[in-house]
Design an enzyme around this catalytic site. Structure first.
Site, short mmCIF file in Angstrom:
data_model
loop_
_atom_site.label_atom_id
_atom_site.label_comp_id
_atom_site.label_asym_id
_atom_site.label_seq_id
_atom_site.Cartn_x
_atom_site.Cartn_y
_atom_site.Cartn_z
N SER A 277 0.85 -1.20 0.00
CA SER A 277 0.00 0.00 0.00
C SER A 277 0.88 1.24 0.00
O SER A 277 2.01 1.20 0.54
CB SER A 277 -0.87 0.01 1.26
OG SER A 277 -1.52 1.27 1.40
N TYR B 275 -2.43 -1.23 10.33
CA TYR B 275 -2.49 -1.54 8.88
C TYR B 275 -1.24 -1.03 8.17
O TYR B 275 -0.58 -1.78 7.44
CB TYR B 275 -3.75 -0.90 8.28
CG TYR B 275 -3.86 -1.04 6.79
CD1 TYR B 275 -4.41 -2.17 6.20
CD2 TYR B 275 -3.41 -0.02 5.93
CE1 TYR B 275 -4.51 -2.30 4.82
CE2 TYR B 275 -3.51 -0.14 4.56
CZ TYR B 275 -4.06 -1.28 4.00
OH TYR B 275 -4.15 -1.41 2.64
N1 LIG Z 1 -8.49 -0.26 -1.92
C1 LIG Z 1 -7.47 0.45 -1.50
O1 LIG Z 1 -7.57 1.68 -1.33
C2 LIG Z 1 -6.15 -0.20 -1.24
C3 LIG Z 1 -5.03 0.62 -1.13
C4 LIG Z 1 -3.81 0.04 -0.86
C5 LIG Z 1 -3.70 -1.33 -0.71
N2 LIG Z 1 -4.82 -2.10 -0.82
C6 LIG Z 1 -4.68 -3.54 -0.61
O2 LIG Z 1 -5.25 -4.24 -1.68
C7 LIG Z 1 -5.64 -5.54 -1.24
C8 LIG Z 1 -7.05 -5.82 -1.72
O3 LIG Z 1 -7.94 -4.94 -1.07
P1 LIG Z 1 -9.25 -4.35 -1.78
O4 LIG Z 1 -9.10 -2.88 -1.76
O5 LIG Z 1 -9.49 -5.05 -3.04
O6 LIG Z 1 -10.36 -4.66 -0.68
P2 LIG Z 1 -11.42 -5.88 -0.59
O7 LIG Z 1 -12.35 -5.84 -1.72
O8 LIG Z 1 -11.95 -5.81 0.80
O9 LIG Z 1 -10.50 -7.14 -0.77
C9 LIG Z 1 -9.86 -7.80 0.29
C10 LIG Z 1 -10.03 -9.29 0.07
O10 LIG Z 1 -9.29 -9.99 1.05
C11 LIG Z 1 -10.09 -11.07 1.52
N3 LIG Z 1 -9.73 -11.34 2.90
C12 LIG Z 1 -9.79 -10.50 3.97
N4 LIG Z 1 -9.43 -11.14 5.08
C13 LIG Z 1 -9.14 -12.41 4.71
C14 LIG Z 1 -8.73 -13.56 5.42
N5 LIG Z 1 -8.54 -13.54 6.76
N6 LIG Z 1 -8.52 -14.70 4.74
C15 LIG Z 1 -8.71 -14.75 3.40
N7 LIG Z 1 -9.10 -13.69 2.68
C16 LIG Z 1 -9.32 -12.54 3.33
C17 LIG Z 1 -11.53 -10.57 1.42
O11 LIG Z 1 -12.45 -11.65 1.22
P3 LIG Z 1 -13.22 -12.34 2.45
O12 LIG Z 1 -13.68 -11.23 3.35
O13 LIG Z 1 -14.30 -13.09 1.78
O14 LIG Z 1 -12.21 -13.22 3.08
C18 LIG Z 1 -11.49 -9.71 0.17
O15 LIG Z 1 -11.84 -10.43 -0.98
C19 LIG Z 1 -5.49 -5.52 0.29
O16 LIG Z 1 -4.30 -6.15 0.66
C20 LIG Z 1 -5.42 -4.05 0.61
O17 LIG Z 1 -4.73 -3.80 1.81
C21 LIG Z 1 -6.03 -1.57 -1.09
#
Ligand SMILES: NC(=O)c1ccc[n+]([C@@H]2O[C@H](COP(=O)([O-])OP(=O)(O)OC[C@H]3O[C@@H](n4cnc5c(N)ncnc54)[C@H](OP(=O)(O)O)[C@@H]3O)[C@@H](O)[C@H]2O)c1
Length: 252
Positions: free
Chosen positions: A139, A152
């Site tokens: 991130s 985080y």
């Molecule tokens: N969106 C942003 O602004 C942003 C910015 C920087 C970095 N990121 C990173 O990008 C990645 C994806 O995030 P996203 O933005 O796409 O959000 P998201 O849609 O909430 O995706 C996160 C995914 O991780 C899964 N997950 C969460 N806890 C888990 C666990 N204990 N075991 C297995 N799966 C798990 C969730 O599915 P389940 O709940 O079904 O398990 C979900 O599909 C993350 O690592 C996040 O930190 C996002």
């Protein structure tokens, strides 16, 4: 990394960035396994697509990671790419009394220990492949912290460091190691974020990320332009100024 002909495991592939990456890499001719906790989201992600598979697991649980590793290697012995994308982002109040340390514990287990455990479990297999990749999603907040998500940020900074060490250690092997550090993107990582103004639309983020992969498939870091402000704050000599700007803008 090569962009087609792989067998790819994407954690957190049932929604947001993981789902979008899963679909783009599938479109490019890869076999893709999406893994996460919620079966319905995974099933929805693979619906109507050949060469896509779904597996449930909990990234915060060591036993569940062992099970996933065994299942993936049994059913998909050609696996050669791991994308550690699953993550949680929960708000904390460091001035609460008492501070809720459970948030930090859960975040570290899922965001930092999860990728370390899963990569470690799959590494002997990946190293035996003629060409393999580990892609870790960190991130922009790994590089400049937001006070509302202190644990985080720390997990992402930790994952960045671990990724650099892993890449260096594997430099003379068949495994390359890539970091994707997204900026703020419109997904449901936090409630309401998918429509939050000023956050990058998911499709635009994925378009630019895939264009970066195509332009330089061997780049150590895949960085869209919106994240440069955070990623290069320290290198450009404006780190503490950027900490202030970020927290002022986001309310931290
Ligand atoms: N969106 C942003 O602004 C942003 C910015 C920087 C970095 N990121 C990173 O990008 C990645 C994806 O995030 P996203 O933005 O796409 O959000 P998201 O849609 O909430 O995706 C996160 C995914 O991780 C899964 N997950 C969460 N806890 C888990 C666990 N204990 N075991 C297995 N799966 C798990 C969730 O599915 P389940 O709940 O079904 O398990 C979900 O599909 C993350 O690592 C996040 O930190 C996002």
């Amino acid at each position: 990394m090569k962009l087609s002909g792989n067998t790819i495991l994407i954690t957190g592939g049932g929604s947001g960035i993981g789902r979008a990456l899963a679909h783009r890499f599938h479109d490019l001719g890869n076999t893709v396994i999406v893994a996460g906790r919620t079966k319905a989201k995974l099933d929805d992600t693979i619906a109507g697509r050949d060469r896509m598979h779904a597996m449930t697991f909990d990234a915060g649980d060591a036993g569940s990671i062992e099970d996933l590793t065994a299942r993936v290697l049994d059913e998909h012995p050609a696996l050669n790419v791991l994308m550690n994308n699953a993550g949680i982002m929960r708000y904390e109040d460091l001035l609460a009394d008492p501070v809720d340390v459970e948030i930090a514990e859960a975040t570290i287990a899922t965001n930092l220990l999860g990728p370390i455990r899963l990569t470690s479990a799959l590494l002997p297999h990946l190293r035996a492949q003629p060409r393999a990749s580990v892609v870790n999603v960190t991130s922009g907040l790994a590089f400049v912290p937001w006070t509302k998500t202190a644990a985080y940020n720390a997990t992402k900074a930790g994952l960045h460091s671990w990724t650099v060490a892993l890449r260096h250690k594997l430099r003379q092997t068949s495994v390359d190691v890539i970091e994707i550090a997204p900026p703020a993107v419109q997904t449901e990582l936090t409630p309401g974020q998918s429509t939050r103004e000023g956050y990058m639309p998911l499709e635009a983020f994925i378009d630019e990320t895939m264009a970066n992969f195509e332009a330089d498939p061997d780049a150590r870091e895949n960085l869209v332009k919106n994240v440069h402000f955070l990623r290069f704050a320290e290198a450009e000599g404006r780190f503490y100024e950027t900490v202030e700007q970020l927290n002022e803008a986001l309310g931290g």
